[in-house]
Design a protein around this motif. Structure first.
Motif, PDB file in Angstrom:
ATOM      1  N   PHE A 143      40.115  44.327  37.491  1.00  0.00           N
ATOM      2  CA  PHE A 143      39.093  43.688  38.322  1.00  0.00           C
ATOM      3  C   PHE A 143      37.926  43.164  37.508  1.00  0.00           C
ATOM      4  O   PHE A 143      37.040  42.497  38.043  1.00  0.00           O
ATOM      5  CB  PHE A 143      38.608  44.656  39.404  1.00  0.00           C
ATOM      6  CG  PHE A 143      39.567  44.800  40.550  1.00  0.00           C
ATOM      7  CD1 PHE A 143      39.559  43.892  41.593  1.00  0.00           C
ATOM      8  CD2 PHE A 143      40.501  45.825  40.571  1.00  0.00           C
ATOM      9  CE1 PHE A 143      40.449  43.999  42.646  1.00  0.00           C
ATOM     10  CE2 PHE A 143      41.396  45.954  41.620  1.00  0.00           C
ATOM     11  CZ  PHE A 143      41.378  45.038  42.663  1.00  0.00           C
ATOM     12  N   ASN A 144      37.910  43.435  36.211  1.00  0.00           N
ATOM     13  CA  ASN A 144      36.868  42.873  35.350  1.00  0.00           C
ATOM     14  C   ASN A 144      37.198  41.447  34.913  1.00  0.00           C
ATOM     15  O   ASN A 144      36.305  40.630  34.706  1.00  0.00           O
ATOM     16  CB  ASN A 144      36.704  43.739  34.097  1.00  0.00           C
ATOM     17  CG  ASN A 144      36.324  45.161  34.425  1.00  0.00           C
ATOM     18  OD1 ASN A 144      35.423  45.389  35.216  1.00  0.00           O
ATOM     19  ND2 ASN A 144      37.003  46.127  33.834  1.00  0.00           N
ATOM     20  N   THR A 145      38.481  41.149  34.757  1.00  0.00           N
ATOM     21  CA  THR A 145      38.875  39.875  34.144  1.00  0.00           C
ATOM     22  C   THR A 145      39.825  39.031  34.992  1.00  0.00           C
ATOM     23  O   THR A 145      39.978  37.844  34.733  1.00  0.00           O
ATOM     24  CB  THR A 145      39.562  40.133  32.788  1.00  0.00           C
ATOM     25  OG1 THR A 145      40.771  40.885  32.995  1.00  0.00           O
ATOM     26  CG2 THR A 145      38.641  40.917  31.858  1.00  0.00           C
ATOM     27  N   GLU A 146      40.475  39.621  36.005  1.00  0.00           N
ATOM     28  CA  GLU A 146      41.533  38.907  36.722  1.00  0.00           C
ATOM     29  C   GLU A 146      41.156  38.489  38.135  1.00  0.00           C
ATOM     30  O   GLU A 146      41.977  37.949  38.867  1.00  0.00           O
ATOM     31  CB  GLU A 146      42.801  39.770  36.744  1.00  0.00           C
ATOM     32  CG  GLU A 146      43.359  40.017  35.350  1.00  0.00           C
ATOM     33  CD  GLU A 146      44.584  40.909  35.334  1.00  0.00           C
ATOM     34  OE1 GLU A 146      45.340  40.834  34.350  1.00  0.00           O
ATOM     35  OE2 GLU A 146      44.789  41.681  36.293  1.00  0.00           O
ATOM     36  N   VAL A 147      39.916  38.733  38.538  1.00  0.00           N
ATOM     37  CA  VAL A 147      39.448  38.330  39.866  1.00  0.00           C
ATOM     38  C   VAL A 147      38.969  36.884  39.821  1.00  0.00           C
ATOM     39  O   VAL A 147      38.290  36.470  38.880  1.00  0.00           O
ATOM     40  CB  VAL A 147      38.310  39.248  40.350  1.00  0.00           C
ATOM     41  CG1 VAL A 147      37.692  38.730  41.638  1.00  0.00           C
ATOM     42  CG2 VAL A 147      38.825  40.669  40.536  1.00  0.00           C
ATOM     43  N   ARG A 148      39.337  36.123  40.826  1.00  0.00           N
ATOM     44  CA  ARG A 148      38.933  34.723  40.922  1.00  0.00           C
ATOM     45  C   ARG A 148      38.279  34.456  42.275  1.00  0.00           C
ATOM     46  O   ARG A 148      38.557  35.132  43.253  1.00  0.00           O
ATOM     47  CB  ARG A 148      40.152  33.789  40.747  1.00  0.00           C
ATOM     48  CG  ARG A 148      40.882  33.946  39.404  1.00  0.00           C
ATOM     49  CD  ARG A 148      40.028  33.470  38.248  1.00  0.00           C
ATOM     50  NE  ARG A 148      40.739  33.528  36.973  1.00  0.00           N
ATOM     51  CZ  ARG A 148      40.751  34.569  36.154  1.00  0.00           C
ATOM     52  NH1 ARG A 148      40.069  35.658  36.483  1.00  0.00           N
ATOM     53  NH2 ARG A 148      41.423  34.542  35.017  1.00  0.00           N
TER      54      ARG A 148
END
Length: 396
Positions: free
Chosen positions: A170-175
Motif C-alpha cells: 500500500f506504500n507503492t502500488e496504490v493508484r
C-alpha cells in the motif's frame, strides 16, 4: 518525623487543589454530582483518584482501591477506560462505574456501603446485537484518507492493509481511483455502535494490482480460488514509505559517484519507522557492516536470505541466533553507513545470489482442499448476495 511532615504537607496541597476544583463547579449543591474521567496513557488509578477526582479523601481512596483490586486487575486498565463517579449533594461517594474500552458492553459497578467503608460489586453485561455494514469507496490519495470519514474508518484501513500485506504494497502500488469495498460486522448496544466484529469480505480493485479479494473462512482469509492470503514473504518490510531506488544492475551511486549494481530496493521513510522481518527466520548477522551501517541479515527457508541496511538502531533482543517471526520488528529506519538520508536498503538472496524482491511470487501458506473450496464458493455467493441486497453505507 520528616516523613510525617512531608505527608502533612501533601494532604494540605491535595485539599487545596480539590477545593479549587469544587469551587469551580456551580452545580454541587442541590443534586447528585456526576464526575466522568477517561484514563490517559500510563496513568495510575491511585494518582487519578488522589489528584483528578474531587471530594474523595485519602482514606476513601485507600479503601476503594483495596476493594477494586479484588475485582479488577489494575494492570488491565488502559488508555481510554472510563470511570464515572457519583456523589450525593453532600459530596459523599455513592458509586463508581468502570467501562473498559475493549468491552464497552460490560458495566462494572462499585456501590458504596453507607454504613461502612466497604463496597458492593455488580457486573452488568448489556445485550450485544450484531449486524453487518457495507462500505464502498474510491481511493484518492491513500486507503486511510478514503476510509477516515467513516466512524472507525482508521481501524478498517489498518485492518485491510494488514490483511492484504502479503499481496499488496500500500506504500507503492496504490493508484488514484482504485476501489475498495468491505463487508463487516458491527456490535450494537442499545442502538449505539460499540465495536467491530469480524470483517467478512474485502475487495480491492486497483489499476496496478488488479482485483484482490479476501474472504473470511474458518478463522483465516482466502482469495476466491481458495488460496490463503498469507504468503511466505510480506509485500514490504515497512508499514509506510516509498521506493526511491529499485533493483538495478547499473546505478550511479550518489556518494561514491560511480556506476555500480544496486542489488536491493531503497525505501524512503522517516527516521525511526519500524522495519519488519518479511518472513520467519533466524538472524545470522546484526551489527555494523561497512557502508550498510547498522545491518541485519536473516536466514529463511528454501535458501532465502534477506538484508536490512542503514538502520538507526536494532530492536531489543535482535542479535545473531535469534529466531524471528514474520512482521516482527527487527530495527528502525535510519541513515547509518553510506547514506544520503533516512531510508531502508532491503535486499534478498536466493542460493547466495541477489534477486529482485519485486519480481518474487511467493507461494501461499495454505490451499483449501476440494471440500472446503466448495464451502468457500457457497459462502462467497451468500456474501455477494448480501452486498447486493443491502448496499448499506455505514454512517459517518
Amino acid at each position: 518525623m520528616r516523613f510525617f511532615k512531608i505527608f502533612f504537607i501533601l494532604l494540605i496541597l491535595l485539599s487545596c487543589r480539590k477545593k479549587q476544583i469544587i469551587e469551580n463547579k456551580k452545580d454541587v449543591v442541590n443534586y447528585d454530582i456526576l464526575v466522568s474521567y477517561r484514563l490517559s496513557k500510563g496513568e495510575k488509578l491511585e494518582s487519578v483518584l488522589l489528584w483528578k477526582i474531587p471530594f474523595m479523601s485519602v482514606s476513601e481512596v485507600y479503601y476503594f482501591i483495596k476493594f477494586f483490586e479484588k475485582r479488577v486487575n489494575v494492570r488491565s486498565l488502559r488508555e481510554g477506560d472510563k470511570f464515572i463517579f457519583l456523589f450525593d449533594k453532600d459530596k459523599r461517594l455513592k458509586e463508581v462505574t468502570l467501562i473498559k474500552v475493549d468491552t464497552p458492553y460490560v458495566i462494572n459497578k462499585f456501590l458504596k456501603n453507607s454504613e461502612s467503608p466497604g463496597y458492593e460489586y455488580k457486573r452488568i453485561v448489556k445485550k450485544v446485537k450484531i449486524d453487518t455494514a457495507y462500505i464502498c469507496v474510491k481511493v484518492k490519495e491513500s486507503l486511510y484518507d478514503a476510509l477516515s470519514p467513516y466512524e472507525g474508518g482508521e481501524y478498517l484501513a489498518d485492518f485491510i492493509a494488514d490483511c492484504f500485506s502479503w499481496v499488496i504494497d500500500f506504500n507503492t502500488e496504490v493508484r488514484e481511483n482504485d476501489e475498495v469495498a468491505v463487508l463487516f460486522e458491527r456490535k450494537i448496544v442499545e442502538g449505539e455502535f460499540v465495536s467491530f466484529g469480524n470483517v467478512l469480505y474485502i475487495l480491492y480493485r486497483g489499476k496496478y494490482v488488479g482485483k484482490k479479494e479476501a474472504i473470511y473462512f474458518n478463522g483465516s482469509y482466502y482469495d476466491s480460488l481458495g488460496y490463503s492470503l498469507e504468503r511466505y514473504f510480506l509485500r514490504s518490510p515497512l508499514p509506510y514509505g516509498r521506493i526511491s531506488s529499485k533493483f538495478k544492475l547499473k546505478r550511479f551511486h550518489p556518494i561514491l559517484r560511480i556506476i555500480r549494481p544496486h542489488y536491493g530496493i531503497d525505501y524512503v521513510a522517516p527516521a525511526g519507522t519500524p522495519v519488519f522481518a518479511v518472513a520467519d527466520g533466524e538472524v545470522v548477522y546484526a551489527g555494523w557492516k561497512g557502508g550498510y551501517g547498522i545491518y541485519v541479515e536473516i536466514k529463511h527457508k528454501n535458501s532465502y536470505r534477506t538484508g536490512y541496511g542503514h538502520l538507526k538502531r536494532l530492536a531489543p533482543f535482535i542479535r545473531k541466533g535469534k529466531r524471528v517471526k514474520q512482521r516482527e520488528i527487527i530495527g528502525y529506519v535510519g541513515s547509518t553507513g553510506l547514506s544520503t538520508g533516512p531510508h531502508l536498503h532491503f535486499e534478498v538472496k536466493k542460493d547466495g545470489k541477489f534477486v529482485n524482491f519485486l519480481n518474487l511470487k511467493p507461494l501461499p501458506k495454505a490451499i483449501l482442499n476440494a471440500k472446503d473450496k466448495k464451502k468457500l464458493f457457497n459462502l462467497l455467493l451468500k456474501i455477494k448476495k448480501k452486498i447486493y441486497e443491502k448496499k448499506y453505507m455505514y454512517p459517518s
